[in-house]
Enzyme design. Sequence first.
Site, PDB file in Angstrom:
ATOM      1  CB  CYS A 202      -7.958  -5.190  -2.052  1.00 22.30           C
ATOM      2  SG  CYS A 202      -7.121  -5.143  -3.615  1.00 22.30           S
TER       3      CYS A 202
ATOM      4  N   GLY B 227      -1.008   2.350  -2.721  1.00 23.08           N
ATOM      5  CA  GLY B 227      -1.267   2.400  -4.026  1.00 23.08           C
ATOM      6  C   GLY B 227      -1.058   1.414  -5.145  1.00 23.08           C
ATOM      7  CD  GLU B 228      -1.841  -1.929  -9.424  1.00 26.19           C
ATOM      8  OE1 GLU B 228      -2.271  -2.744  -8.447  1.00 26.19           O
ATOM      9  OE2 GLU B 228      -1.032  -2.074  -9.990  1.00 26.19           O
TER      10      GLU B 228
ATOM     11  CB  CYS C 141       0.031  -1.611   8.132  1.00 27.73           C
ATOM     12  SG  CYS C 141       0.979  -0.528   7.352  1.00 27.73           S
TER      13      CYS C 141
ATOM     14  CB  CYS D 145       8.409  -1.028   1.499  1.00 21.55           C
ATOM     15  SG  CYS D 145       6.650  -1.326   0.922  1.00 21.55           S
TER      16      CYS D 145
ATOM     17  CB  CYS E  77      -5.230   2.319  -3.220  1.00 24.11           C
ATOM     18  SG  CYS E  77      -4.997   0.888  -4.565  1.00 24.11           S
TER      19      CYS E  77
ATOM     20  CG  LEU F 124      -3.139 -15.528  -7.289  1.00 24.97           C
ATOM     21  CD1 LEU F 124      -3.472 -14.926  -8.789  1.00 24.97           C
ATOM     22  CD2 LEU F 124      -2.259 -16.835  -7.613  1.00 24.97           C
ATOM     23  CG  HIS F 125      -4.413 -11.607  -2.293  1.00 27.80           C
ATOM     24  ND1 HIS F 125      -3.156 -11.648  -1.572  1.00 27.80           N
ATOM     25  CD2 HIS F 125      -4.227 -10.335  -2.806  1.00 27.80           C
ATOM     26  CE1 HIS F 125      -2.367 -10.711  -1.428  1.00 27.80           C
ATOM     27  NE2 HIS F 125      -3.017  -9.782  -2.149  1.00 27.80           N
TER      28      HIS F 125
ATOM     29  CG  ASN G 180       0.141  -7.463   8.977  1.00 30.93           C
ATOM     30  OD1 ASN G 180       0.491  -7.726  10.059  1.00 30.93           O
ATOM     31  ND2 ASN G 180       0.711  -7.550   7.868  1.00 30.93           N
TER      32      ASN G 180
ATOM     33  CB  CYS H 158      -5.998  -3.492   1.206  1.00 32.03           C
ATOM     34  SG  CYS H 158      -4.823  -2.466   1.109  1.00 32.03           S
TER      35      CYS H 158
ATOM     36  CB  SER I 240       3.502  -5.461  -5.349  1.00 33.65           C
ATOM     37  OG  SER I 240       2.630  -6.179  -4.958  1.00 33.65           O
TER      38      SER I 240
ATOM     39  CD  GLU J  91       1.910   4.551   7.127  1.00 32.66           C
ATOM     40  OE1 GLU J  91       2.495   4.309   8.316  1.00 32.66           O
ATOM     41  OE2 GLU J  91       1.050   3.802   6.539  1.00 32.66           O
TER      42      GLU J  91
HETATM   43  N1  SAH Z   1      -1.629  -2.512  -5.191  1.00 34.89           N
HETATM   44  C1  SAH Z   1      -0.303  -3.265  -5.296  1.00 34.89           C
HETATM   45  C2  SAH Z   1       0.689  -3.004  -4.283  1.00 34.89           C
HETATM   46  C3  SAH Z   1       0.325  -2.555  -2.766  1.00 34.89           C
HETATM   47  S1  SAH Z   1      -0.087  -3.817  -1.649  1.00 34.89           S
HETATM   48  C4  SAH Z   1      -0.791  -4.696  -5.093  1.00 34.89           C
HETATM   49  O1  SAH Z   1      -1.924  -4.974  -4.972  1.00 34.89           O
HETATM   50  O2  SAH Z   1       0.257  -5.487  -5.281  1.00 34.89           O
HETATM   51  C5  SAH Z   1       1.035  -4.568  -1.129  1.00 34.89           C
HETATM   52  C6  SAH Z   1       0.765  -6.340  -0.561  1.00 34.89           C
HETATM   53  O3  SAH Z   1       0.435  -6.139   0.727  1.00 34.89           O
HETATM   54  C7  SAH Z   1      -0.267  -6.662  -1.705  1.00 34.89           C
HETATM   55  O4  SAH Z   1      -0.093  -8.087  -2.017  1.00 34.89           O
HETATM   56  C8  SAH Z   1      -1.541  -6.467  -0.856  1.00 34.89           C
HETATM   57  O5  SAH Z   1      -2.590  -7.383  -1.301  1.00 34.89           O
HETATM   58  C9  SAH Z   1      -0.935  -6.914   0.423  1.00 34.89           C
HETATM   59  N2  SAH Z   1      -1.957  -6.379   1.703  1.00 34.89           N
HETATM   60  C10 SAH Z   1      -2.800  -5.395   1.688  1.00 34.89           C
HETATM   61  N3  SAH Z   1      -3.262  -5.203   2.967  1.00 34.89           N
HETATM   62  C11 SAH Z   1      -2.924  -6.145   3.642  1.00 34.89           C
HETATM   63  C12 SAH Z   1      -3.220  -6.659   4.934  1.00 34.89           C
HETATM   64  N4  SAH Z   1      -4.135  -5.984   5.787  1.00 34.89           N
HETATM   65  N5  SAH Z   1      -2.503  -7.888   5.417  1.00 34.89           N
HETATM   66  C13 SAH Z   1      -1.552  -8.429   4.548  1.00 34.89           C
HETATM   67  N6  SAH Z   1      -1.297  -8.022   3.532  1.00 34.89           N
HETATM   68  C14 SAH Z   1      -1.962  -6.839   2.716  1.00 34.89           C
END
Ligand code: SAH
Length: 376
Positions: free
Chosen positions: A130, A178-179, A352, A119, A126, A233-234, A309, A133, A210, A106
Amino acid sequence: MVMNPGTIKKLNLLDFDQQALRGFFESLEEKSFRAQQLINWVHQRGIDDFNAMTNVSKSLRLRLESIAEIRPPKVVMTQTSVDGTYKWLLELDRPEGKSGPSNRIEMVFIPEPGRGTLCISSQVGCSLDCTFCSTAQQGFNRNLTTGEIIGQLWLARKLLSAHGLTGAITNVVLMGMGEPLLNFNNVVPALKLMMDDQAYGLSKRRVTLSTAGVVPMIDRLRAETDVSLAVSLHAPDNALRDKLVPINKKFPLEELMPACRRYLDKQNKRRITFEYVMLDNINDQPQHARALAALLKDIPSKINLIPFNPFPNTVYKRSPDKVIERFSMYLQKQGYVATVRKTRGDDIDAACGQLVGNVQDRSGRQIRFERRYANA
Ligand code: SAH
């Protein structure tokens, strides 16, 4: 032997940055300045027909046509939100012998006053797992090629121009599927094309990668480019981060944070964006805000709070607005730039998480705060 031309894949010239394209022309015993001409036609002007490239000799045009092409991803579906956000479902070439729908990615365009953010994705699926995600649930399928990564920007410019939005893309973020640092060799040439003046000419401040924190690759990225870095970071401590972002077990915070500092070394006035997804009752409490402030104490940073989300079968819930506000206010009082990412394209499910752009809630108060911070 007679070969069926339909079965031979032509070279995709979107795969080459300026340096690789020079090598390509040299291999054809052509002058290397052809690379610059071609990049100008293809990336700056969006031309995919070699015949239209009038400063290239007829014989070279014919030769290029027989061995090469400009092959961007294909659009499967387009959705437009009432707020102007576009979301495209794209289909990539299927590797030989593979079937199934998993070659789709997407791409999202988010317009805001004064800027437009595209984006894009770097992998199909991926491997990082996480827990909050939705991409993680699909598992990993494959890396995108350089042509598929830059091809998203090439295509989006064309698609938006057709809607009267020429020049609308001012920023690109690798925050889709993806990463990106686990597809380093294909991502870097795409970043170089984005910043190449002959191609898209985006400044380093307008291209953001990112990462979930692949520490050795952060150092390699710094050696190769100076794009802006966002780090997912989260969580402010290892115990919680191990659960949310499992790659933390391999590269814990005591390795990640110095890598972030090294990335900024010698880069005047730049900051790292730290993304922090707001998960109800998981990482959104006052003690988390305090720990986060302590963790980021000596790193020039911008904290981007992302309301979670939800997606089917997730165990997490989005933090209530009041909790997000409280978290953000605490960080601001401590002197941090903390913004809450606005959810955009809700009606088309563009927001999303992994596909939302770097959209920030710039209320007057926050802008004033940022100015104060900048002048401090
Ligand atoms: N792999 C990379 C880039 C993709 S994710 C990374 O981890 O940064 C882009 C961002 O969206 C990341 O910060 C990810 O943690 C966040 N993300 C993933 N799923 C999400 C969700 N369900 N709600 C909000 N943010 C989310």
